[in-house]
Design a protein around this motif. Structure first.
Motif, PDB file in Angstrom:
ATOM      1  N   TRP A  34       0.816  -1.208   0.000  1.00  0.00           N
ATOM      2  CA  TRP A  34       0.000   0.000   0.000  1.00  0.00           C
ATOM      3  C   TRP A  34       0.863   1.277   0.000  1.00  0.00           C
ATOM      4  O   TRP A  34       0.366   2.363  -0.259  1.00  0.00           O
ATOM      5  N   ARG A  35       2.158   1.118   0.274  1.00  0.00           N
ATOM      6  CA  ARG A  35       3.049   2.275   0.335  1.00  0.00           C
ATOM      7  C   ARG A  35       3.781   2.529  -0.973  1.00  0.00           C
ATOM      8  O   ARG A  35       4.617   3.433  -1.056  1.00  0.00           O
ATOM      9  N   VAL A  36       3.490   1.734  -1.992  1.00  0.00           N
ATOM     10  CA  VAL A  36       4.107   1.963  -3.301  1.00  0.00           C
ATOM     11  C   VAL A  36       3.011   2.151  -4.341  1.00  0.00           C
ATOM     12  O   VAL A  36       1.897   1.656  -4.187  1.00  0.00           O
ATOM     13  N   SER A  37       3.347   2.874  -5.386  1.00  0.00           N
ATOM     14  CA  SER A  37       2.374   3.175  -6.436  1.00  0.00           C
ATOM     15  C   SER A  37       2.242   2.013  -7.409  1.00  0.00           C
ATOM     16  O   SER A  37       3.065   1.094  -7.433  1.00  0.00           O
ATOM     17  N   ASP A  38       1.186   2.091  -8.235  1.00  0.00           N
ATOM     18  CA  ASP A  38       1.030   1.089  -9.290  1.00  0.00           C
ATOM     19  C   ASP A  38       2.206   1.119 -10.249  1.00  0.00           C
ATOM     20  O   ASP A  38       2.627   0.082 -10.769  1.00  0.00           O
ATOM     21  N   ALA A  39       2.758   2.327 -10.481  1.00  0.00           N
ATOM     22  CA  ALA A  39       3.894   2.447 -11.403  1.00  0.00           C
ATOM     23  C   ALA A  39       5.099   1.670 -10.878  1.00  0.00           C
ATOM     24  O   ALA A  39       5.805   0.999 -11.646  1.00  0.00           O
ATOM     25  N   VAL A  40       5.327   1.734  -9.571  1.00  0.00           N
ATOM     26  CA  VAL A  40       6.437   0.978  -8.979  1.00  0.00           C
ATOM     27  C   VAL A  40       6.177  -0.516  -9.107  1.00  0.00           C
ATOM     28  O   VAL A  40       7.072  -1.297  -9.449  1.00  0.00           O
ATOM     29  N   LEU A  41       4.940  -0.916  -8.871  1.00  0.00           N
ATOM     30  CA  LEU A  41       4.582  -2.331  -8.965  1.00  0.00           C
ATOM     31  C   LEU A  41       4.841  -2.856 -10.375  1.00  0.00           C
ATOM     32  O   LEU A  41       5.439  -3.933 -10.557  1.00  0.00           O
ATOM     33  N   HIS A  42       4.415  -2.096 -11.384  1.00  0.00           N
ATOM     34  CA  HIS A  42       4.634  -2.510 -12.775  1.00  0.00           C
ATOM     35  C   HIS A  42       6.124  -2.550 -13.112  1.00  0.00           C
ATOM     36  O   HIS A  42       6.592  -3.463 -13.806  1.00  0.00           O
ATOM     37  N   ALA A  43       6.862  -1.553 -12.622  1.00  0.00           N
ATOM     38  CA  ALA A  43       8.293  -1.493 -12.935  1.00  0.00           C
ATOM     39  C   ALA A  43       9.044  -2.671 -12.320  1.00  0.00           C
ATOM     40  O   ALA A  43       9.934  -3.255 -12.952  1.00  0.00           O
ATOM     41  N   VAL A  44       8.691  -3.052 -11.105  1.00  0.00           N
ATOM     42  CA  VAL A  44       9.329  -4.210 -10.455  1.00  0.00           C
ATOM     43  C   VAL A  44       8.988  -5.493 -11.201  1.00  0.00           C
ATOM     44  O   VAL A  44       9.848  -6.358 -11.400  1.00  0.00           O
ATOM     45  N   ALA A  45       7.730  -5.619 -11.632  1.00  0.00           N
ATOM     46  CA  ALA A  45       7.332  -6.804 -12.401  1.00  0.00           C
ATOM     47  C   ALA A  45       8.147  -6.901 -13.689  1.00  0.00           C
ATOM     48  O   ALA A  45       8.573  -7.996 -14.082  1.00  0.00           O
ATOM     49  N   ASP A  46       8.384  -5.770 -14.345  1.00  0.00           N
ATOM     50  CA  ASP A  46       9.212  -5.765 -15.563  1.00  0.00           C
ATOM     51  C   ASP A  46      10.649  -6.153 -15.241  1.00  0.00           C
ATOM     52  O   ASP A  46      11.265  -6.957 -15.954  1.00  0.00           O
ATOM     53  N   ALA A  47      11.197  -5.590 -14.159  1.00  0.00           N
ATOM     54  CA  ALA A  47      12.585  -5.852 -13.805  1.00  0.00           C
ATOM     55  C   ALA A  47      12.814  -7.316 -13.479  1.00  0.00           C
ATOM     56  O   ALA A  47      13.859  -7.886 -13.814  1.00  0.00           O
ATOM     57  N   LEU A  48      11.829  -7.946 -12.841  1.00  0.00           N
ATOM     58  CA  LEU A  48      11.951  -9.348 -12.466  1.00  0.00           C
ATOM     59  C   LEU A  48      11.516 -10.293 -13.574  1.00  0.00           C
ATOM     60  O   LEU A  48      11.534 -11.511 -13.404  1.00  0.00           O
ATOM     61  N   ARG A  49      11.107  -9.713 -14.696  1.00  0.00           N
ATOM     62  CA  ARG A  49      10.709 -10.490 -15.875  1.00  0.00           C
ATOM     63  C   ARG A  49       9.617 -11.501 -15.548  1.00  0.00           C
ATOM     64  O   ARG A  49       9.706 -12.687 -15.894  1.00  0.00           O
ATOM     65  N   LEU A  50       8.600 -11.032 -14.880  1.00  0.00           N
ATOM     66  CA  LEU A  50       7.491 -11.897 -14.493  1.00  0.00           C
ATOM     67  C   LEU A  50       6.658 -12.269 -15.707  1.00  0.00           C
ATOM     68  O   LEU A  50       6.440 -11.446 -16.608  1.00  0.00           O
ATOM     69  N   THR A  51       6.173 -13.484 -15.732  1.00  0.00           N
ATOM     70  CA  THR A  51       5.254 -13.925 -16.775  1.00  0.00           C
ATOM     71  C   THR A  51       3.884 -13.308 -16.510  1.00  0.00           C
ATOM     72  O   THR A  51       3.619 -12.796 -15.410  1.00  0.00           O
ATOM     73  N   PRO A  52       2.965 -13.349 -17.484  1.00  0.00           N
ATOM     74  CA  PRO A  52       1.620 -12.823 -17.230  1.00  0.00           C
ATOM     75  C   PRO A  52       0.947 -13.441 -16.016  1.00  0.00           C
ATOM     76  O   PRO A  52       0.317 -12.738 -15.217  1.00  0.00           O
ATOM     77  N   GLY A  53       1.094 -14.756 -15.836  1.00  0.00           N
ATOM     78  CA  GLY A  53       0.507 -15.404 -14.676  1.00  0.00           C
ATOM     79  C   GLY A  53       1.133 -14.924 -13.381  1.00  0.00           C
ATOM     80  O   GLY A  53       0.437 -14.721 -12.372  1.00  0.00           O
ATOM     81  N   GLU A  54       2.453 -14.734 -13.384  1.00  0.00           N
ATOM     82  CA  GLU A  54       3.143 -14.257 -12.183  1.00  0.00           C
ATOM     83  C   GLU A  54       2.758 -12.814 -11.863  1.00  0.00           C
ATOM     84  O   GLU A  54       2.612 -12.441 -10.696  1.00  0.00           O
ATOM     85  N   ARG A  55       2.595 -12.000 -12.902  1.00  0.00           N
ATOM     86  CA  ARG A  55       2.147 -10.617 -12.685  1.00  0.00           C
ATOM     87  C   ARG A  55       0.764 -10.591 -12.034  1.00  0.00           C
ATOM     88  O   ARG A  55       0.522  -9.843 -11.084  1.00  0.00           O
ATOM     89  N   GLY A  56      -0.131 -11.417 -12.562  1.00  0.00           N
ATOM     90  CA  GLY A  56      -1.474 -11.464 -12.007  1.00  0.00           C
ATOM     91  C   GLY A  56      -1.458 -11.863 -10.543  1.00  0.00           C
ATOM     92  O   GLY A  56      -2.205 -11.297  -9.728  1.00  0.00           O
ATOM     93  N   TYR A  57      -0.595 -12.809 -10.201  1.00  0.00           N
ATOM     94  CA  TYR A  57      -0.501 -13.258  -8.812  1.00  0.00           C
ATOM     95  C   TYR A  57       0.035 -12.142  -7.927  1.00  0.00           C
ATOM     96  O   TYR A  57      -0.510 -11.871  -6.847  1.00  0.00           O
ATOM     97  N   LEU A  58       1.092 -11.457  -8.371  1.00  0.00           N
ATOM     98  CA  LEU A  58       1.656 -10.363  -7.584  1.00  0.00           C
ATOM     99  C   LEU A  58       0.635  -9.244  -7.399  1.00  0.00           C
ATOM    100  O   LEU A  58       0.471  -8.715  -6.291  1.00  0.00           O
ATOM    101  N   TYR A  59      -0.070  -8.879  -8.469  1.00  0.00           N
ATOM    102  CA  TYR A  59      -1.049  -7.797  -8.370  1.00  0.00           C
ATOM    103  C   TYR A  59      -2.198  -8.168  -7.438  1.00  0.00           C
ATOM    104  O   TYR A  59      -2.715  -7.322  -6.707  1.00  0.00           O
ATOM    105  N   SER A  60      -2.613  -9.431  -7.472  1.00  0.00           N
ATOM    106  CA  SER A  60      -3.719  -9.834  -6.601  1.00  0.00           C
ATOM    107  C   SER A  60      -3.311  -9.751  -5.135  1.00  0.00           C
ATOM    108  O   SER A  60      -4.139  -9.456  -4.263  1.00  0.00           O
ATOM    109  N   LEU A  61      -2.024 -10.021  -4.850  1.00  0.00           N
ATOM    110  CA  LEU A  61      -1.542  -9.893  -3.478  1.00  0.00           C
ATOM    111  C   LEU A  61      -1.368  -8.434  -3.077  1.00  0.00           C
ATOM    112  O   LEU A  61      -1.696  -8.040  -1.951  1.00  0.00           O
ATOM    113  N   ALA A  62      -0.852  -7.642  -3.992  1.00  0.00           N
ATOM    114  CA  ALA A  62      -0.551  -6.244  -3.674  1.00  0.00           C
ATOM    115  C   ALA A  62      -1.779  -5.351  -3.686  1.00  0.00           C
ATOM    116  O   ALA A  62      -1.839  -4.361  -2.954  1.00  0.00           O
ATOM    117  N   ARG A  63      -2.748  -5.694  -4.507  1.00  0.00           N
ATOM    118  CA  ARG A  63      -3.951  -4.878  -4.641  1.00  0.00           C
ATOM    119  C   ARG A  63      -5.178  -5.758  -4.455  1.00  0.00           C
ATOM    120  O   ARG A  63      -5.953  -5.988  -5.395  1.00  0.00           O
TER     121      ARG A  63
END
Length: 287
Positions: free
Chosen positions: A61-90
């Protein structure tokens, strides 16, 4: 299984799997740790180290959506992994828990029965198998003989005595099943019945416990599998998921032949028609 710990464990596992050369960073050959450091993930994501640390500590909750997307890109998350991270974070607001589905509509059962050359079944919340056609019973197992409390994908794959024989690629099926349960839990971390099922599966099976610790997340909309069929022919099947109702947790999983031998074997099983289709008449219990 608090969501703060889940975010931390997931991000740790994803940066641990990357090497410096994978992301274009120099490696002097004297690295003592595997994977990327927090500072390196922050550098690749073009965010401050403090922002990344907040996220890894579960303070999404202390980071923006832009940070969340940027970290997902940096870690080279797959679409499924992105969805999982976003569901936990948001996490989305969760309505009061309702009993697991008590069956499916007659029209859905008719749809299953119309698939005479395709094994198909309906999976509801927490992986409960709610309905199936006779080919699914013939190819996988006679679901009607499985106690309702164990008639879930998780229990069937990891504890049914025939599972490791039926699935020629059992390890692949096991990984898909764990990924499905992790995705379900990520979307509904307050689901006590699902949390209990995951905990009990970990107690019951060492392989489940290992795969769960590996943070397995994969695409669950389509795939392929090999089944050791009842006729002695190895069935090569492709599977797809379809939604038939407004319930986001209720899906039809249909399997189709991937080669001629499988197609002929399925036609033979369909013609035999020994195992009746079945619609679940009562709500399964996970206790």
């Amino acid at each position: 299984m608090e969501t703060t710990n889940a975010i931390r464990d997931f991000l740790l596992s994803r940066r641990a799997r990357l090497r410096l050369q994978d992301v274009g960073l120099p490696d002097d050959g004297h690295r003592r740790v595997s994977g990327l450091r927090r500072e390196e993930v922050a550098l690749l994501a073009h965010v401050s180290v403090d922002h990344y640390i907040r996220l890894e500590r579960g303070q999404a909750w202390r980071v923006s959506d832009a940070v969340l997307h940027a970290v997902a890109d940096a870690l080279r998350l797959t679409p499924g992994e992105r969805g999982y991270l976003y569901s936990l974070a948001r996490p989305s607001p969760h309505p009061p828990e309702e009993p697991a589905g008590a069956g499916v509509r007659d029209s859905v059962q008719h749809l299953l029965d119309s698939l005479t050359d395709a094994p198909a079944y309906v999976v509801g919340r927490d992986g409960a198998v709610l309905a199936w056609n006779h080919l699914a019973a013939a190819v996988f197992t006679d679901f009607a003989l499985v106690p309702p409390g164990r008639r879930t994908i998780g229990w069937l794959v990891f504890t049914h005595p025939q599972a490791r024989t039926v699935y020629a690629d059992w390890e692949l099926k096991a990984r898909e099943t764990v990924a499905y349960l992790r995705t379900e839990w990520g979307a509904r971390p307050r689901d006590r019945a699902l949390a209990r099922q995951i905990r009990e599966l970990g107690d019951a099976d060492d392989c489940f416990r290992r795969l769960w610790s590996e943070q397995v997340v994969v695409d669950l909309t389509r795939g392929s599998t090999r089944i050791n069929g009842p006729s002695g022919v190895q069935l090569r099947l492709s599977w797809d998921t379809f939604r038939t109702t407004g319930d986001p947790h209720e899906v039809v999983i249909a399997y189709t032949a991937a080669d001629r031998d499988t197609s002929a074997a399925l036609r033979g099983l369909s013609a035999a028609g020994r195992t009746p289709s079945r619609r679940l008449p009562d709500a399964p219990s996970t206790s």
